[in-house]
Design an enzyme around this catalytic site. Sequence first.
Site, mmCIF file in Angstrom:
data_model
loop_
_atom_site.group_PDB
_atom_site.id
_atom_site.type_symbol
_atom_site.label_atom_id
_atom_site.label_comp_id
_atom_site.label_asym_id
_atom_site.label_seq_id
_atom_site.Cartn_x
_atom_site.Cartn_y
_atom_site.Cartn_z
ATOM 1 N N LYS A 81 36.018 -32.742 8.835
ATOM 2 C CA LYS A 81 35.933 -32.748 10.294
ATOM 3 C C LYS A 81 37.328 -33.005 10.841
ATOM 4 O O LYS A 81 38.165 -33.593 10.153
ATOM 5 C CB LYS A 81 34.993 -33.881 10.744
ATOM 6 C CG LYS A 81 34.424 -33.708 12.127
ATOM 7 C CD LYS A 81 33.121 -32.951 12.119
ATOM 8 C CE LYS A 81 32.532 -32.816 13.494
ATOM 9 N NZ LYS A 81 31.224 -32.159 13.464
ATOM 10 N N GLY A 181 18.385 -34.317 26.776
ATOM 11 C CA GLY A 181 19.573 -33.457 26.762
ATOM 12 C C GLY A 181 19.214 -31.991 26.807
ATOM 13 O O GLY A 181 18.582 -31.458 25.896
ATOM 14 N N GLY A 183 21.391 -29.365 26.985
ATOM 15 C CA GLY A 183 22.616 -28.600 26.760
ATOM 16 C C GLY A 183 22.312 -27.340 25.984
ATOM 17 O O GLY A 183 21.213 -26.771 26.077
ATOM 18 N N VAL A 185 21.751 -26.750 22.736
ATOM 19 C CA VAL A 185 20.611 -26.809 21.813
ATOM 20 C C VAL A 185 19.320 -27.118 22.582
ATOM 21 O O VAL A 185 18.295 -26.454 22.385
ATOM 22 C CB VAL A 185 20.824 -27.888 20.724
ATOM 23 C CG1 VAL A 185 19.622 -27.944 19.798
ATOM 24 C CG2 VAL A 185 22.092 -27.630 19.930
HETATM 25 P P1 NAD Z 1 25.897 -29.912 24.806
HETATM 26 O O1 NAD Z 1 27.143 -30.669 25.155
HETATM 27 O O2 NAD Z 1 25.781 -28.482 25.167
HETATM 28 O O3 NAD Z 1 24.614 -30.649 25.423
HETATM 29 C C1 NAD Z 1 24.444 -32.006 25.502
HETATM 30 C C2 NAD Z 1 23.693 -32.263 26.807
HETATM 31 O O4 NAD Z 1 23.315 -33.635 26.837
HETATM 32 C C3 NAD Z 1 24.534 -32.008 28.056
HETATM 33 O O5 NAD Z 1 23.833 -31.120 28.915
HETATM 34 C C4 NAD Z 1 24.723 -33.391 28.674
HETATM 35 O O6 NAD Z 1 24.773 -33.370 30.075
HETATM 36 C C5 NAD Z 1 23.473 -34.094 28.150
HETATM 37 N N1 NAD Z 1 23.558 -35.554 28.101
HETATM 38 C C6 NAD Z 1 24.607 -36.327 27.752
HETATM 39 N N2 NAD Z 1 24.250 -37.629 27.792
HETATM 40 C C7 NAD Z 1 22.963 -37.664 28.168
HETATM 41 C C8 NAD Z 1 22.034 -38.708 28.379
HETATM 42 N N3 NAD Z 1 22.364 -39.975 28.229
HETATM 43 N N4 NAD Z 1 20.784 -38.387 28.778
HETATM 44 C C9 NAD Z 1 20.434 -37.098 28.937
HETATM 45 N N5 NAD Z 1 21.259 -36.064 28.750
HETATM 46 C C10 NAD Z 1 22.504 -36.347 28.382
HETATM 47 O O7 NAD Z 1 25.704 -30.130 23.241
HETATM 48 P P2 NAD Z 1 24.783 -29.281 22.272
HETATM 49 O O8 NAD Z 1 25.613 -28.246 21.629
HETATM 50 O O9 NAD Z 1 23.515 -28.913 22.963
HETATM 51 O O10 NAD Z 1 24.473 -30.376 21.146
HETATM 52 C C11 NAD Z 1 23.578 -31.443 21.412
HETATM 53 C C12 NAD Z 1 23.677 -32.462 20.284
HETATM 54 O O11 NAD Z 1 23.350 -31.827 19.035
HETATM 55 C C13 NAD Z 1 25.090 -33.033 20.086
HETATM 56 O O12 NAD Z 1 24.957 -34.362 19.657
HETATM 57 C C14 NAD Z 1 25.676 -32.185 18.966
HETATM 58 O O13 NAD Z 1 26.678 -32.890 18.222
HETATM 59 C C15 NAD Z 1 24.442 -31.932 18.127
HETATM 60 N N6 NAD Z 1 24.479 -30.690 17.329
HETATM 61 C C16 NAD Z 1 24.696 -29.506 17.971
HETATM 62 C C17 NAD Z 1 24.705 -28.329 17.236
HETATM 63 C C18 NAD Z 1 24.917 -26.986 17.900
HETATM 64 O O14 NAD Z 1 24.641 -25.943 17.277
HETATM 65 N N7 NAD Z 1 25.390 -26.944 19.138
HETATM 66 C C19 NAD Z 1 24.487 -28.364 15.844
HETATM 67 C C20 NAD Z 1 24.246 -29.600 15.225
HETATM 68 C C21 NAD Z 1 24.254 -30.754 15.995
#
Ligand code: NAD
Length: 364
Positions: A81, A181, A183, A185
């Site tokens: 990482k 969340g 976002g 995912v």
């Molecule tokens: P993202 O940044 O697109 O979405 C995260 C969302 O969470 C955002 O919309 C943000 O506003 C919201 N958020 C933050 N704090 C919050 C809270 N306290 N309460 C409610 N909502 C809150 O990230 P993502 O790509 O959707 O990933 C989500 C999680 O999954 C992360 O922890 C990431 O490390 C993990 N992850 C993502 C992937 C991927 O393919 N994107 C793969 C493995 C793990």
Amino acid sequence: MGFDFRLLTEMGHEQVVFCSNPSVGLKAFIAIHNTSLGPALGGTRMYPYASEELALQDVLKLSKGMTYKSVACGLNFGGGKAVIIGDPKKDKSEKLFRTFGAFVDRLQGQFITGEDVGVDVNDIEFMFMETDYVVGLSKEHGGSGDPSFMTAYGLVQGLQACIEERLQRDSLEGLTVVIQGLGHVGMNLVKLLVQANAKVIACDVDAQRCELAKAKWGIELVKPSQIYEVPCDVFAPCAMGGSIHLKSLSTLECKIIAGSANNQLENETVHQLLKEKNILYAPDYVINAGGLINVALELEGYSERRARLLARNIYYNLKRVFEISKERKISPAEAADRLADERIHNLQQIQRSHFLDKSKIRRA
Ligand code: NAD
């Protein structure tokens, strides 16, 4: 207080690189945890860490997690990482990411990187100008694009194993799932669950994401502060890590915890409470591996069909984790670690290459 370098040995890291170029404002760490099964693969995070020590601690923890994630989902990659110290809203520039890309290139294929929190596909494209050792490129550049739809697909496969195990049912229909969340995912997960006729209740700190989810999928929304109080079958943490702690668990009324966030459990003490409350926990790095599978396949010529086939295995991987957990009377999180440790131990003897040769990359 300075950084305790004993941590490097204790956590088993092979190599840590400090990348510094003050003229472009770059300060970053690359951590390679374990390359027994192949070159290290893991995203680059950009975050305004308060100190170098905190950035180093984070990269050590995250890179170790990547070793386990790769191993658990059957990929022949090691764990690595990178973290760039800086504010993604203010400190991004072409020269910063190209300089960082040049540092990645100097490792000559020991480390392959992609997107993580604070780093997007545009930043990866800048790195790509300096190195081939990146994944998650846009489809126009022969990449696999945004991996989050595959992470959500993998989550649903894992969820299937969880409901069979904990609820003795095989359909998502009528299941109540609470998502923290919305976002990349979270939104993809909403889509898949609504299509499967599950009931979805969700929250996000970003009001726009909430409005979008409601307009598109008609789901119920609650305030982020109320999310732990909503009774449900499944709680899906899809925001930041560490959201499962003693306080949130004291109000959570769910039967399963299964989500995409990395490092969901705040600390070890949480395990006992999960057991007492009879909550089945799907170890995060096993259930959220769909995105990693998606980007890893980019190196051999991306095929969505093949990515889905591999992500489907998350169902079987979790079944095995739950089996080991019952057989050895240990938590699912410990069972996942044991399974990964055993695979590393068994395959270490093959002595696979720690490097990815450029000539072997076959982008579509
Ligand atoms: P993202 O940044 O697109 O979405 C995260 C969302 O969470 C955002 O919309 C943000 O506003 C919201 N958020 C933050 N704090 C919050 C809270 N306290 N309460 C409610 N909502 C809150 O990230 P993502 O790509 O959707 O990933 C989500 C999680 O999954 C992360 O922890 C990431 O490390 C993990 N992850 C993502 C992937 C991927 O393919 N994107 C793969 C493995 C793990």
